[in-house]
Structures are given as C-alpha cells and as structure tokens.
Design a protein around this motif. Structure first.
Motif, PDB file in Angstrom:
ATOM      1  N   ALA A 197       0.900  -1.220   0.006  1.00 30.56           N
ATOM      2  CA  ALA A 197      -0.026  -0.042  -0.054  1.00 30.56           C
ATOM      3  C   ALA A 197       0.787   1.333  -0.060  1.00 30.56           C
ATOM      4  CB  ALA A 197      -0.791   0.063   1.086  1.00 30.56           C
ATOM      5  N   LEU A 198       1.956   1.199   0.836  1.00 32.06           N
ATOM      6  CA  LEU A 198       2.723   2.276   0.901  1.00 32.06           C
ATOM      7  C   LEU A 198       3.531   2.469  -0.688  1.00 32.06           C
ATOM      8  CD1 LEU A 198       4.386   4.687   2.355  1.00 32.06           C
ATOM      9  CD2 LEU A 198       6.280   2.902   2.909  1.00 32.06           C
ATOM     10  N   GLY A 199       3.963   1.665  -1.363  1.00 38.49           N
ATOM     11  CA  GLY A 199       4.413   1.831  -2.461  1.00 38.49           C
ATOM     12  C   GLY A 199       3.526   2.249  -3.667  1.00 38.49           C
ATOM     13  N   ILE A 200       2.237   1.936  -3.489  1.00 34.86           N
ATOM     14  CA  ILE A 200       1.298   2.218  -4.558  1.00 34.86           C
ATOM     15  C   ILE A 200       0.819   3.606  -4.383  1.00 34.86           C
ATOM     16  CG2 ILE A 200      -0.875   1.493  -5.332  1.00 34.86           C
ATOM     17  CD1 ILE A 200      -0.563  -1.175  -5.033  1.00 34.86           C
ATOM     18  N   LEU A 201       0.393   3.802  -3.083  1.00 32.50           N
ATOM     19  CA  LEU A 201      -0.109   5.267  -2.816  1.00 32.50           C
ATOM     20  C   LEU A 201       1.118   6.245  -2.978  1.00 32.50           C
ATOM     21  CD1 LEU A 201      -2.544   4.537   0.007  1.00 32.50           C
ATOM     22  CD2 LEU A 201      -2.964   5.176  -2.104  1.00 32.50           C
ATOM     23  N   SER A 202       2.245   5.849  -2.644  1.00 31.47           N
ATOM     24  CA  SER A 202       3.433   6.770  -2.900  1.00 31.47           C
ATOM     25  C   SER A 202       3.584   7.062  -4.375  1.00 31.47           C
ATOM     26  CB  SER A 202       4.822   6.249  -2.283  1.00 31.47           C
ATOM     27  OG  SER A 202       4.883   6.104  -1.091  1.00 31.47           O
ATOM     28  N   LEU A 203       3.474   5.974  -5.355  1.00 37.24           N
ATOM     29  CA  LEU A 203       3.512   6.328  -6.584  1.00 37.24           C
ATOM     30  C   LEU A 203       2.098   7.290  -7.062  1.00 37.24           C
ATOM     31  CD1 LEU A 203       4.786   5.655  -9.474  1.00 37.24           C
ATOM     32  CD2 LEU A 203       2.902   3.688  -9.469  1.00 37.24           C
ATOM     33  N   ILE A 204       1.071   7.097  -6.563  1.00 34.59           N
ATOM     34  CA  ILE A 204      -0.024   7.967  -6.756  1.00 34.59           C
ATOM     35  C   ILE A 204       0.406   9.282  -6.636  1.00 34.59           C
ATOM     36  CG2 ILE A 204      -2.524   8.393  -6.498  1.00 34.59           C
ATOM     37  CD1 ILE A 204      -2.710   5.345  -6.304  1.00 34.59           C
ATOM     38  N   GLY A 205       0.674   9.495  -5.465  1.00 32.93           N
ATOM     39  CA  GLY A 205       1.176  10.844  -4.877  1.00 32.93           C
ATOM     40  C   GLY A 205       2.231  11.418  -5.661  1.00 32.93           C
ATOM     41  N   THR A 206       3.220  10.733  -6.291  1.00 32.02           N
ATOM     42  CA  THR A 206       4.286  11.445  -6.963  1.00 32.02           C
ATOM     43  C   THR A 206       3.750  11.855  -8.264  1.00 32.02           C
ATOM     44  OG1 THR A 206       5.864  10.030  -5.849  1.00 32.02           O
ATOM     45  CG2 THR A 206       6.613  10.645  -7.987  1.00 32.02           C
ATOM     46  N   ILE A 207       3.003  10.834  -8.791  1.00 31.08           N
ATOM     47  CA  ILE A 207       2.365  11.443 -10.116  1.00 31.08           C
ATOM     48  C   ILE A 207       1.547  12.548 -10.062  1.00 31.08           C
ATOM     49  CG2 ILE A 207       0.752  10.464 -11.814  1.00 31.08           C
ATOM     50  CD1 ILE A 207       1.831   7.557 -11.424  1.00 31.08           C
ATOM     51  N   GLY A 208       0.839  12.655  -8.959  1.00 25.00           N
ATOM     52  CA  GLY A 208      -0.291  13.763  -8.576  1.00 25.00           C
ATOM     53  C   GLY A 208       0.495  15.153  -8.489  1.00 25.00           C
ATOM     54  N   LEU A 209       1.841  14.894  -7.893  1.00 21.44           N
ATOM     55  CA  LEU A 209       2.650  15.777  -7.340  1.00 21.44           C
ATOM     56  C   LEU A 209       3.426  16.572  -8.715  1.00 21.44           C
ATOM     57  CD1 LEU A 209       4.205  17.919  -5.689  1.00 21.44           C
ATOM     58  CD2 LEU A 209       5.912  16.207  -5.128  1.00 21.44           C
ATOM     59  N   LEU A 210       3.840  15.512  -9.522  1.00 23.25           N
ATOM     60  CA  LEU A 210       4.265  15.995 -10.924  1.00 23.25           C
ATOM     61  C   LEU A 210       3.386  16.531 -11.753  1.00 23.25           C
ATOM     62  CD1 LEU A 210       6.769  12.662 -11.504  1.00 23.25           C
ATOM     63  CD2 LEU A 210       7.291  15.095 -10.893  1.00 23.25           C
ATOM     64  N   PHE A 211       2.167  16.082 -11.715  1.00 25.71           N
ATOM     65  CA  PHE A 211       1.158  16.805 -12.457  1.00 25.71           C
ATOM     66  C   PHE A 211       0.921  18.264 -11.918  1.00 25.71           C
ATOM     67  CE2 PHE A 211      -3.364  17.817 -13.040  1.00 25.71           C
ATOM     68  CZ  PHE A 211      -3.470  17.459 -14.445  1.00 25.71           C
ATOM     69  N   PHE A 212       0.717  18.452 -10.859  1.00 32.63           N
ATOM     70  CA  PHE A 212       0.493  19.929 -10.571  1.00 32.63           C
ATOM     71  C   PHE A 212       1.688  20.513 -10.528  1.00 32.63           C
ATOM     72  CE2 PHE A 212      -3.187  18.082  -8.043  1.00 32.63           C
ATOM     73  CZ  PHE A 212      -3.771  19.182  -8.243  1.00 32.63           C
ATOM     74  N   ALA A 213       2.824  20.185 -10.661  1.00 37.29           N
ATOM     75  CA  ALA A 213       4.085  21.037 -10.708  1.00 37.29           C
ATOM     76  C   ALA A 213       4.391  21.412 -12.303  1.00 37.29           C
ATOM     77  CB  ALA A 213       5.458  20.051 -10.360  1.00 37.29           C
ATOM     78  N   VAL A 214       3.621  20.392 -13.155  1.00 39.28           N
ATOM     79  CA  VAL A 214       3.873  20.595 -14.517  1.00 39.28           C
ATOM     80  C   VAL A 214       2.766  21.728 -14.984  1.00 39.28           C
ATOM     81  CG1 VAL A 214       2.990  19.767 -16.946  1.00 39.28           C
ATOM     82  CG2 VAL A 214       4.885  18.270 -15.415  1.00 39.28           C
ATOM     83  N   LEU A 215       1.818  21.893 -14.100  1.00 28.49           N
ATOM     84  CA  LEU A 215       0.721  22.946 -14.287  1.00 28.49           C
ATOM     85  C   LEU A 215       1.352  24.294 -13.699  1.00 28.49           C
ATOM     86  CD1 LEU A 215      -2.643  21.014 -13.522  1.00 28.49           C
ATOM     87  CD2 LEU A 215      -1.670  21.619 -15.832  1.00 28.49           C
ATOM     88  N   ALA A 216       1.959  23.910 -12.821  1.00 32.83           N
ATOM     89  CA  ALA A 216       2.250  25.476 -11.748  1.00 32.83           C
ATOM     90  C   ALA A 216       3.493  26.078 -12.312  1.00 32.83           C
ATOM     91  CB  ALA A 216       2.425  25.173 -10.361  1.00 32.83           C
ATOM     92  N   LEU A 217       4.585  25.101 -12.601  1.00 36.29           N
ATOM     93  CA  LEU A 217       6.002  25.936 -13.159  1.00 36.29           C
ATOM     94  C   LEU A 217       5.683  26.901 -14.075  1.00 36.29           C
ATOM     95  CD1 LEU A 217       8.435  23.031 -12.374  1.00 36.29           C
ATOM     96  CD2 LEU A 217       7.823  25.133 -10.923  1.00 36.29           C
ATOM     97  N   PRO A 218       5.159  26.563 -15.385  1.00 34.77           N
ATOM     98  CA  PRO A 218       4.879  27.879 -16.391  1.00 34.77           C
ATOM     99  C   PRO A 218       4.482  29.078 -15.970  1.00 34.77           C
ATOM    100  CG  PRO A 218       4.177  25.428 -17.269  1.00 34.77           C
ATOM    101  CD  PRO A 218       4.320  25.370 -15.843  1.00 34.77           C
ATOM    102  N   GLY A 219       3.398  29.059 -14.851  1.00 33.36           N
ATOM    103  CA  GLY A 219       2.707  30.241 -14.475  1.00 33.36           C
ATOM    104  C   GLY A 219       3.759  30.977 -13.665  1.00 33.36           C
ATOM    105  N   ILE A 220       4.653  30.157 -12.725  1.00 34.12           N
ATOM    106  CA  ILE A 220       5.643  31.015 -11.993  1.00 34.12           C
ATOM    107  C   ILE A 220       6.573  31.296 -12.816  1.00 34.12           C
ATOM    108  CG2 ILE A 220       7.427  30.530  -9.946  1.00 34.12           C
ATOM    109  CD1 ILE A 220       5.561  28.208  -9.224  1.00 34.12           C
ATOM    110  N   LEU A 221       6.982  30.780 -13.786  1.00 32.77           N
ATOM    111  CA  LEU A 221       8.130  31.828 -14.759  1.00 32.77           C
ATOM    112  C   LEU A 221       7.651  32.708 -15.562  1.00 32.77           C
ATOM    113  CD1 LEU A 221       9.699  28.389 -16.112  1.00 32.77           C
ATOM    114  CD2 LEU A 221      10.548  29.875 -14.275  1.00 32.77           C
ATOM    115  N   ALA A 222       6.189  32.418 -15.784  1.00 35.96           N
ATOM    116  CA  ALA A 222       5.577  33.786 -16.462  1.00 35.96           C
ATOM    117  C   ALA A 222       5.554  34.971 -15.552  1.00 35.96           C
ATOM    118  CB  ALA A 222       4.271  33.255 -17.144  1.00 35.96           C
TER     119      ALA A 222
END
Length: 76
Positions: free
Chosen positions: A42-67
């Motif tokens: 459970a730790l491995g699977i939920l850590s993977l889901i959390g990491t994918i979600g964090l990367l998704f939000f980072a991809v959405l947020a970083l261009p706006g921060i740079l802009a």
C-alpha cells in the motif's frame, strides 16, 4: 504590472502547494498499514499515486511561476 506578476506567482505557488499536500496525504495514508502490519504494498502504490499527482501539479504550476517572474522582469 508587478501586481499581475506577483498574483501569477502566488496563485501558481498555491497550486504547487496543493500538489505537495496531496502527495503527503497519499504517503501518510499508505504509511498506516506499513506501521500496523509491515505491508509495504500500500505504501508503494500510494506513494506512486502521490508522486504522479505532485508531478502533474508541478507541470501545471511551473510555467505560471516562470511567466510571473517574466512579468516582474518586464520581459516580453
């Protein structure tokens, strides 16, 4: 223009913080069965889901921060 730049940076930083909170939530939920029974699946699977979600939000947020940074530097 500085107000628009700062608003852009702050709003996207909040989006990035939301992704970090989601990551910590999923890792925390996955850590509970690991403490109880030593089950690491459970730790491995939920850590993977959390990491994918964090990367998704980072991809959405970083261009706006740079802009926002570009607006503060008055770059076109």
């Amino acid at each position: 223009m500085p107000i628009v730049g700062w608003l852009n940076i702050v709003s996207n930083a909040i989006l990035l913080l939301l992704g970090l909170c989601g990551f910590l939530f999923f890792v925390g939920i996955g850590f509970l069965p690991f403490l109880d029974k030593g089950d690491g699946i459970a730790l491995g699977i939920l850590s993977l889901i959390g990491t994918i979600g964090l990367l998704f939000f980072a991809v959405l947020a970083l261009p706006g921060i740079l802009a926002g940074y570009g607006l503060l530097k008055r770059a076109r």
